[in-house]
Motif scaffolding. Structure first.
Motif, short mmCIF file in Angstrom:
data_model
loop_
_atom_site.label_atom_id
_atom_site.label_comp_id
_atom_site.label_asym_id
_atom_site.label_seq_id
_atom_site.Cartn_x
_atom_site.Cartn_y
_atom_site.Cartn_z
N TYR A 58 7.97 -10.97 -7.72
CA TYR A 58 8.56 -9.68 -7.35
C TYR A 58 8.04 -9.21 -5.99
O TYR A 58 8.82 -8.81 -5.11
CB TYR A 58 8.24 -8.64 -8.42
CG TYR A 58 8.76 -7.26 -8.10
CD1 TYR A 58 10.08 -6.92 -8.35
CD2 TYR A 58 7.93 -6.30 -7.52
CE1 TYR A 58 10.57 -5.65 -8.05
CE2 TYR A 58 8.41 -5.03 -7.21
CZ TYR A 58 9.72 -4.71 -7.47
OH TYR A 58 10.20 -3.46 -7.16
N ILE A 59 6.73 -9.29 -5.81
CA ILE A 59 6.13 -8.82 -4.55
C ILE A 59 6.59 -9.70 -3.39
O ILE A 59 6.96 -9.21 -2.31
CB ILE A 59 4.59 -8.80 -4.67
CG1 ILE A 59 4.15 -7.88 -5.81
CG2 ILE A 59 3.97 -8.34 -3.35
CD1 ILE A 59 2.65 -7.94 -6.10
N ILE A 303 4.63 -3.16 2.53
CA ILE A 303 5.71 -3.63 1.65
C ILE A 303 5.12 -4.25 0.38
O ILE A 303 5.53 -3.94 -0.75
CB ILE A 303 6.60 -4.66 2.37
CG1 ILE A 303 7.35 -4.01 3.54
CG2 ILE A 303 7.55 -5.34 1.39
CD1 ILE A 303 8.43 -3.04 3.12
N ALA A 304 4.14 -5.13 0.56
CA ALA A 304 3.53 -5.82 -0.58
C ALA A 304 2.75 -4.84 -1.46
O ALA A 304 2.80 -4.92 -2.69
CB ALA A 304 2.62 -6.93 -0.09
N SER A 308 3.47 -3.88 -5.32
CA SER A 308 2.47 -4.12 -6.37
C SER A 308 2.30 -2.90 -7.27
O SER A 308 2.10 -3.05 -8.48
CB SER A 308 1.12 -4.49 -5.73
OG SER A 308 0.45 -3.38 -5.18
N PHE A 309 2.41 -1.69 -6.71
CA PHE A 309 2.30 -0.49 -7.54
C PHE A 309 3.45 -0.45 -8.55
O PHE A 309 3.24 -0.19 -9.74
CB PHE A 309 2.34 0.78 -6.68
CG PHE A 309 1.27 0.84 -5.62
CD1 PHE A 309 0.03 0.30 -5.83
CD2 PHE A 309 1.53 1.47 -4.40
CE1 PHE A 309 -0.96 0.37 -4.85
CE2 PHE A 309 0.55 1.55 -3.43
CZ PHE A 309 -0.69 0.99 -3.64
N ASP A 310 4.66 -0.70 -8.06
CA ASP A 310 5.82 -0.70 -8.96
C ASP A 310 5.67 -1.77 -10.03
O ASP A 310 5.94 -1.52 -11.22
CB ASP A 310 7.10 -0.96 -8.16
CG ASP A 310 7.45 0.19 -7.22
OD1 ASP A 310 7.07 1.34 -7.51
OD2 ASP A 310 8.09 -0.07 -6.18
N TRP A 311 5.21 -2.96 -9.61
CA TRP A 311 5.13 -4.08 -10.54
C TRP A 311 4.06 -3.86 -11.60
O TRP A 311 4.28 -4.13 -12.79
CB TRP A 311 4.86 -5.36 -9.76
CG TRP A 311 5.01 -6.60 -10.60
CD1 TRP A 311 6.15 -7.30 -10.83
CD2 TRP A 311 3.98 -7.25 -11.35
NE1 TRP A 311 5.90 -8.36 -11.68
CE2 TRP A 311 4.57 -8.35 -12.01
CE3 TRP A 311 2.61 -7.01 -11.52
CZ2 TRP A 311 3.83 -9.20 -12.82
CZ3 TRP A 311 1.89 -7.86 -12.33
CH2 TRP A 311 2.50 -8.94 -12.98
N LEU A 312 2.89 -3.38 -11.21
CA LEU A 312 1.81 -3.23 -12.19
C LEU A 312 2.15 -2.16 -13.23
O LEU A 312 1.77 -2.28 -14.41
CB LEU A 312 0.48 -2.93 -11.49
CG LEU A 312 0.24 -1.55 -10.87
CD1 LEU A 312 -0.38 -0.58 -11.87
CD2 LEU A 312 -0.67 -1.67 -9.64
#
Length: 417
Positions: A58-59, A303-304, A308-312
């Motif tokens: 995702y990232i 961007i990364a 990562s915030f969204d993904w975690l």
């Protein structure tokens, strides 16, 4: 495998490659592959820089999409869309829901630079030079951060005086010592020879110091000590933040709010270089450009990091880290500690350490070498390097985690024959 180019032309300062003398080409999740196609399970995690896995899909995709648009990459501290989205996501999805209120300072893209910013700003606010740091700490390798770091090997490379820091015994060091009272005495006694500090800086779990968690109660006592004495509390969450200890910030378990928080490593999402200082608004006394750096605005890192915030949050990383941490703890207690009663286990979340110091500190290196022979990468920490550190990516699959732990158990049994 050809390593002669590195040995002939790269500086002798290189370190990790001496433990892991292979040439690596690919990485995915919790697996690293060398140029011969051999896979290694990663219990090292880029020293905590890839908490969400190597090449997290995702990232990575968010970075590829941005690159394909010719989006600006280098912007110093100018306003950009990636920076805005990073700030908004960090504030609205991470900081504010936890009840905290911090401004964000973007520093040069290393943890040590953010530590430099924190201690400079603390001194600027309080008009005092001294800083308290705890024995066993590691805060970085540039001169200001190195003055805080207690490891003599690291300090020995400075070639300069490392001043204006008082190192305080860590709470695990002397049985019966009231560390808080000790610090209070240092600042109250006009014969202590110690100047009142501008700040106390600490890791809530000393990682390089040997995987030494500080208790919730001690963290609260330090917060109270700082409030009582008009001293700033700085938490270094460079390695043990970003969910490593089971919550995004390592200090959440104690119910405290530091005055400043230093973050780097996995704040860059995919191992991208990024460092930030979170600070309470009233401390923001900087004049424009008073602490700066050419690469404090790396847009790919924003961007990364934002991704990562969204993904975690979407993938319950904090809860999963706590669950997997219990798997690690249970396995080691069942399969490794019974090998020798002198072994010690410490840690939380997905950072654990097995201490061989009461047997022979050199055994940790022996175990690490045997692990690497059997395709597991891990490193050591602590006094005399006696602690084997277990720190896989937080996304590691249960089956891969257990496979790595079994390799570790076999290596420990062989070393302790």
């Amino acid at each position: 495998m050809n390593t002669s180019t590195f040995e002939n032309y790269e500086s002798e300062v290189r370190s990790y490659c001496r433990h892991f003398p292979k040439v690596f080409t690919n990485a995915k999740g919790a697996v690293i592959t060398d140029e011969d196609g051999v896979d290694y399970i990663d219990f090292f995690c880029g020293a905590g820089a890839v908490n969400y896995g190597h090449n997290n899909e995702y990232i990575k995709q968010k970075m590829v999409e941005y690159l394909s648009t010719d989006g600006i990459i280098h912007a110093l501290d100018m306003y950009t869309v990636p920076k805005r989205e990073f700030i908004e996501t960090l504030e609205h999805k991470i900081i504010e829901p936890r009840g905290f209120n911090y401004k964000i300072q973007f520093c040069g893209p290393t943890g040590t630079n953010a530590v430099e910013a924190a201690i400079k700003l603390a001194r600027k606010n309080k008009g005092r030079r001294n800083v308290f740091a705890f024995m066993g700490c590691f805060h970085g390798m540039t001169l200001g951060a190195l003055s805080l770091t207690s490891e003599m090997y690291a300090r020995g490379g400075a070639g300069a005086s490392l001043n204006d820091v008082t190192h305080i015994p860590a709470p695990y060091m002397f049985e019966g010592l009231d560390v808080i009272q000790y610090m209070q005495t240092l600042i109250d006694d006009d014969h202590s020879g110690v100047e009142k500090p501008a700040a106390v800086i600490m890791e809530t779990l000393q990682a390089e110091g040997g995987i030494r968690p500080f208790s919730d109660e001690f963290l609260r006592q330090v917060r109270d000590f700082c409030d009582k004495n008009d001293i700033l509390m700085i938490v270094d969450d460079i390695q043990v933040g970003c969910c490593r200890c089971g919550s995004f910030f390592s200090f959440e378990r104690a119910g405290i709010e530091p005055d400043m928080v230093v973050m780097s490593k996995s704040i860059g999402g995919l191992g991208m270089p990024l460092a930030i200082l979170l600070l309470k608004g009233e401390l923001d006394l900087w004049k424009p450009g008073e602490h700066n750096g050419t690469f404090r605005g790396n847009q790919l890192s924003f961007i990364a990091g934002k991704a990562s915030f969204d993904w975690l949050l979407e993938n319950n990383v904090e809860e999963e880290t706590r669950r997997k941490g219990e798997l690690v703890k249970s396995f080691i207690e069942r399969e490794i500690l019974p090998i020798d009663s002198r072994l010690e286990l410490r840690g939380m979340g997905l950072i654990w350490g097995i201490d061989f110091g009461k047997i022979n500190p050199e055994l940790s290196e022996v175990v690490i070498e045997k692990c690497f022979e059997n395709k597991l990468i891990c490193e050591c920490a602590g006094r005399d390097g006696s602690v084997l550190k277990i720190m896989p990516p937080l996304v590691i699959e249960d089956t891969l985690l257990m496979k790595g732990l079994n390799i570790l158990a076999d290596a420990a049994k062989e070393a302790l024959k």
